[in-house]
Design a protein around this motif. Structure first.
Motif, PDB file in Angstrom:
ATOM      1  N   VAL A 295       0.835  -1.302   0.001  1.00 54.98           N
ATOM      2  CA  VAL A 295       0.006   0.002   0.039  1.00 54.98           C
ATOM      3  C   VAL A 295       0.772   1.082  -0.019  1.00 54.98           C
ATOM      4  N   LEU A 296       1.957   1.086   0.911  1.00 61.27           N
ATOM      5  CA  LEU A 296       2.636   2.412   1.117  1.00 61.27           C
ATOM      6  C   LEU A 296       3.703   2.497  -0.261  1.00 61.27           C
ATOM      7  N   LEU A 297       3.968   1.555  -0.842  1.00 63.69           N
ATOM      8  CA  LEU A 297       4.738   1.581  -2.319  1.00 63.69           C
ATOM      9  C   LEU A 297       3.969   2.270  -3.125  1.00 63.69           C
ATOM     10  N   MET A 298       2.780   1.627  -3.412  1.00 62.16           N
ATOM     11  CA  MET A 298       1.896   2.380  -4.621  1.00 62.16           C
ATOM     12  C   MET A 298       1.598   3.664  -4.074  1.00 62.16           C
ATOM     13  N   ALA A 299       1.392   4.058  -3.020  1.00 63.05           N
ATOM     14  CA  ALA A 299       1.246   5.438  -2.873  1.00 63.05           C
ATOM     15  C   ALA A 299       2.359   6.350  -3.033  1.00 63.05           C
ATOM     16  N   GLU A 300       3.468   5.956  -2.797  1.00 57.90           N
ATOM     17  CA  GLU A 300       4.582   6.687  -3.029  1.00 57.90           C
ATOM     18  C   GLU A 300       4.713   6.591  -4.554  1.00 57.90           C
ATOM     19  N   LEU A 301       4.575   5.637  -5.325  1.00 63.12           N
ATOM     20  CA  LEU A 301       4.936   5.695  -6.744  1.00 63.12           C
ATOM     21  C   LEU A 301       3.820   6.685  -7.499  1.00 63.12           C
ATOM     22  N   GLN A 302       2.487   6.499  -7.020  1.00 65.33           N
ATOM     23  CA  GLN A 302       1.619   7.464  -7.409  1.00 65.33           C
ATOM     24  C   GLN A 302       1.636   8.981  -7.268  1.00 65.33           C
ATOM     25  N   GLN A 303       2.383   9.100  -6.116  1.00 67.09           N
ATOM     26  CA  GLN A 303       2.473  10.428  -5.619  1.00 67.09           C
ATOM     27  C   GLN A 303       3.849  11.144  -6.494  1.00 67.09           C
ATOM     28  N   HIS A 304       4.774  10.337  -6.910  1.00 66.36           N
ATOM     29  CA  HIS A 304       5.761  10.782  -7.606  1.00 66.36           C
ATOM     30  C   HIS A 304       5.748  10.386  -9.177  1.00 66.36           C
ATOM     31  N   GLY A 305       4.487   9.946  -9.722  1.00 71.53           N
ATOM     32  CA  GLY A 305       4.267   9.966 -11.157  1.00 71.53           C
ATOM     33  C   GLY A 305       4.875   8.654 -11.684  1.00 71.53           C
ATOM     34  N   VAL A 306       5.070   7.530 -10.933  1.00 72.60           N
ATOM     35  CA  VAL A 306       5.845   6.350 -11.338  1.00 72.60           C
ATOM     36  C   VAL A 306       4.614   5.367 -11.476  1.00 72.60           C
ATOM     37  N   THR A 307       4.614   4.745 -12.673  1.00 81.58           N
ATOM     38  CA  THR A 307       3.731   3.677 -12.635  1.00 81.58           C
ATOM     39  C   THR A 307       4.420   2.445 -12.564  1.00 81.58           C
ATOM     40  N   ALA A 308       3.545   1.330 -12.155  1.00 79.07           N
ATOM     41  CA  ALA A 308       4.056   0.152 -11.740  1.00 79.07           C
ATOM     42  C   ALA A 308       3.269  -1.081 -11.989  1.00 79.07           C
ATOM     43  N   SER A 309       3.707  -2.314 -12.181  1.00 78.37           N
ATOM     44  CA  SER A 309       2.998  -3.418 -12.236  1.00 78.37           C
ATOM     45  C   SER A 309       3.854  -4.692 -12.052  1.00 78.37           C
ATOM     46  N   ASP A 310       3.354  -5.985 -12.085  1.00 80.50           N
ATOM     47  CA  ASP A 310       4.148  -7.174 -11.821  1.00 80.50           C
ATOM     48  C   ASP A 310       4.162  -7.591 -13.458  1.00 80.50           C
ATOM     49  N   ARG A 311       3.601  -7.037 -14.296  1.00 80.50           N
ATOM     50  CA  ARG A 311       3.553  -7.387 -15.815  1.00 80.50           C
ATOM     51  C   ARG A 311       4.213  -6.220 -16.439  1.00 80.50           C
ATOM     52  N   PRO A 312       5.077  -6.499 -17.918  1.00 75.25           N
ATOM     53  CA  PRO A 312       5.744  -5.324 -18.644  1.00 75.25           C
ATOM     54  C   PRO A 312       4.717  -4.371 -18.909  1.00 75.25           C
TER      55      PRO A 312
ATOM     56  N   MET B 217      -5.835   2.631  -0.164  1.00 70.01           N
ATOM     57  CA  MET B 217      -6.073   0.935  -0.629  1.00 70.01           C
ATOM     58  C   MET B 217      -6.969   1.055  -2.158  1.00 70.01           C
ATOM     59  N   VAL B 218      -8.118   1.843  -1.851  1.00 65.70           N
ATOM     60  CA  VAL B 218      -9.177   1.974  -2.832  1.00 65.70           C
ATOM     61  C   VAL B 218      -8.293   2.828  -4.187  1.00 65.70           C
ATOM     62  N   ARG B 219      -8.035   3.800  -3.686  1.00 67.26           N
ATOM     63  CA  ARG B 219      -7.032   4.423  -4.876  1.00 67.26           C
ATOM     64  C   ARG B 219      -6.068   3.849  -5.494  1.00 67.26           C
ATOM     65  N   THR B 220      -5.173   3.203  -4.770  1.00 68.98           N
ATOM     66  CA  THR B 220      -4.287   2.233  -5.435  1.00 68.98           C
ATOM     67  C   THR B 220      -4.540   1.010  -6.233  1.00 68.98           C
ATOM     68  N   GLY B 221      -5.628   0.417  -5.510  1.00 70.92           N
ATOM     69  CA  GLY B 221      -5.929  -0.807  -6.060  1.00 70.92           C
ATOM     70  C   GLY B 221      -5.457  -2.131  -5.419  1.00 70.92           C
ATOM     71  N   VAL B 222      -5.009  -1.813  -4.235  1.00 69.12           N
ATOM     72  CA  VAL B 222      -4.174  -2.744  -3.333  1.00 69.12           C
ATOM     73  C   VAL B 222      -5.440  -3.437  -2.508  1.00 69.12           C
ATOM     74  N   GLY B 223      -5.816  -4.576  -2.785  1.00 69.51           N
ATOM     75  CA  GLY B 223      -6.781  -5.375  -1.840  1.00 69.51           C
ATOM     76  C   GLY B 223      -8.081  -5.744  -2.791  1.00 69.51           C
ATOM     77  N   ARG B 224      -8.175  -4.850  -3.821  1.00 71.55           N
ATOM     78  CA  ARG B 224      -9.400  -5.024  -4.948  1.00 71.55           C
ATOM     79  C   ARG B 224     -10.758  -5.411  -4.071  1.00 71.55           C
ATOM     80  N   MET B 225     -10.995  -4.235  -3.255  1.00 72.52           N
ATOM     81  CA  MET B 225     -12.495  -4.415  -2.409  1.00 72.52           C
ATOM     82  C   MET B 225     -13.414  -3.866  -3.035  1.00 72.52           C
ATOM     83  N   SER B 226     -14.820  -4.646  -3.229  1.00 70.75           N
ATOM     84  CA  SER B 226     -15.751  -4.276  -3.893  1.00 70.75           C
ATOM     85  C   SER B 226     -16.793  -3.312  -3.109  1.00 70.75           C
ATOM     86  N   ARG B 227     -16.534  -3.640  -1.656  1.00 73.25           N
ATOM     87  CA  ARG B 227     -17.437  -2.684  -0.546  1.00 73.25           C
ATOM     88  C   ARG B 227     -16.429  -2.619   0.562  1.00 73.25           C
ATOM     89  N   PRO B 228     -15.422  -1.474   0.248  1.00 71.00           N
ATOM     90  CA  PRO B 228     -14.594  -0.972   1.374  1.00 71.00           C
ATOM     91  C   PRO B 228     -15.644  -0.866   2.653  1.00 71.00           C
TER      92      PRO B 228
END
Length: 324
Positions: free
Chosen positions: A136-153, A291-302
């Motif tokens: 969660v923290l990593l994705m928040a930091e990446l979003q904050q600094h405009g860096v995209t990331a995925s486990d896929r190319p 978590m909702v904003r970064t997509g971590v957890g993929r909750m349908s009903r937070p």
């Protein structure tokens, strides 16, 4: 001995036995093996003085604790907030009742990777444990600094999902360039020379993440007196670790980690993940929103934090023990 005296003796013995049985009421606790979870583990050592017995089971990650709660195997669990939030969203019948540590994350890079800032992660392999608060923290930091990331190319940074111990091995072997890691593993990497700190990821809306203690709704409402005893025991154990760092160090290094971490590892880990008591609905709600904003957890009903953060037991325990 007269019949009357005999009956009286039997009655007293029965009362004493009942009292002993009540004193040995068992709380089933799920915990994780990290330096900042040490005060929770220490509870089982002082539990008899609290009038209870604690049956501690240690799990590999917070989501495993949630699965055990859903299966009815635990009364209380400790985990990072993201696992508690995901668990509640998936139907786990839990309340957040306390916070037992804060911080506990660090972005660490291999010295040869040339990474000094979050933006330097572009084109790099970054290790993290899937679903953990570190993700969660990593994705928040990446979003904050405009860096995209995925486990896929196809993104700026490639995510490599590994367990906490495997992250250090991957960094040591240069199979990843950086990692968002927990404690004491991140401190170990730095102290052993195969890692350098890039940053502590506490400048996002979450701030320093608070580790959560959760109780099942059944335990919280149905075994109230035992829950109160347990919470007083938690406050006592945490106060001991805060007031006596030597006790905390000795217990965590010798009992929890069996001599596998050094004094320097422990000191550095706890400086980045101090023991604490408190948690707030606001903190859990911000974490949920992130978590909702970064997509971590993929909750349908937070879940809404105000519906399941209950600190009344903690407040009462702190007041009874004169802890601020």
């Amino acid at each position: 001995m007269t019949a009357r005296m005999f009956c009286r003796t039997i009655a007293i013995a029965a009362m004493l036995a009942a009292g002993a049985a009540q004193a040995q009421e068992v709380v089933r606790l799920g915990n994780l093996k990290f330096a900042h979870y040490g005060a929770v583990s220490y509870m089982k050592e002082i539990a008899p003085a609290c009038g209870i017995r604690i049956d501690e089971k240690v799990f590999a990650k917070g989501l495993d604790v949630m699965q055990a709660i859903i299966a009815g195997e635990l009364d209380v669990g400790t985990t990072a907030s993201e696992a508690a939030i995901s668990g509640r969203a998936s139907g786990a019948p839990i309340y957040v009742v306390a916070g037992f540590a804060k911080g506990g994350a660090r972005l660490v890079a291999h010295p040869a990777a040339g990474i000094r800032t979050v933006k330097d992660l572009k084109g790099k392999k970054v290790g993290v444990t899937r679903g953990a608060i570190q993700e969660v923290l990593l994705m928040a930091e990446l979003q904050q600094h405009g860096v995209t990331a995925s486990d896929r190319p196809g993104k700026d940074a490639q995510l490599i999902y590994l367990s906490y111990p495997d992250l250090n091995q991957a960094l040591l072997g240069k199979n990843i360039d950086a990692m968002m890691q927990s404690e004491p593993q991140s401190s170990q990497a730095i102290n052993k020379g195969f890692g350098v700190e890039v940053l502590k990821p506490y400048d996002t809306p979450i701030g320093a993440p608070v580790r959560t203690m959760v109780m099942t709704e059944k335990f919280y409402t149905g075994r109230r007196m035992l829950a109160e005893k347990f919470m007083r025991c938690f406050v006592q154990a945490t106060k001991t670790f805060i007031d006596s760092p030597a006790t905390a160090e000795k217990y965590v290094r010798e009992v929890v980690f069996k001599g596998q971490i050094t004094k320097q590892d422990f000191d550095d880990a706890i400086s980045n993940s101090p023991y604490s008591y408190d948690i707030s609905p606001e903190h859990i709600q911000v974490t949920t929103d992130t978590m909702v904003r970064t997509g971590v957890g993929r909750m349908s009903r937070p879940p809404l934090a105000k519906d399941w953060v209950r600190t009344d037991l903690l407040d009462a325990a702190k007041k009874s023990l004169n802890v601020r």
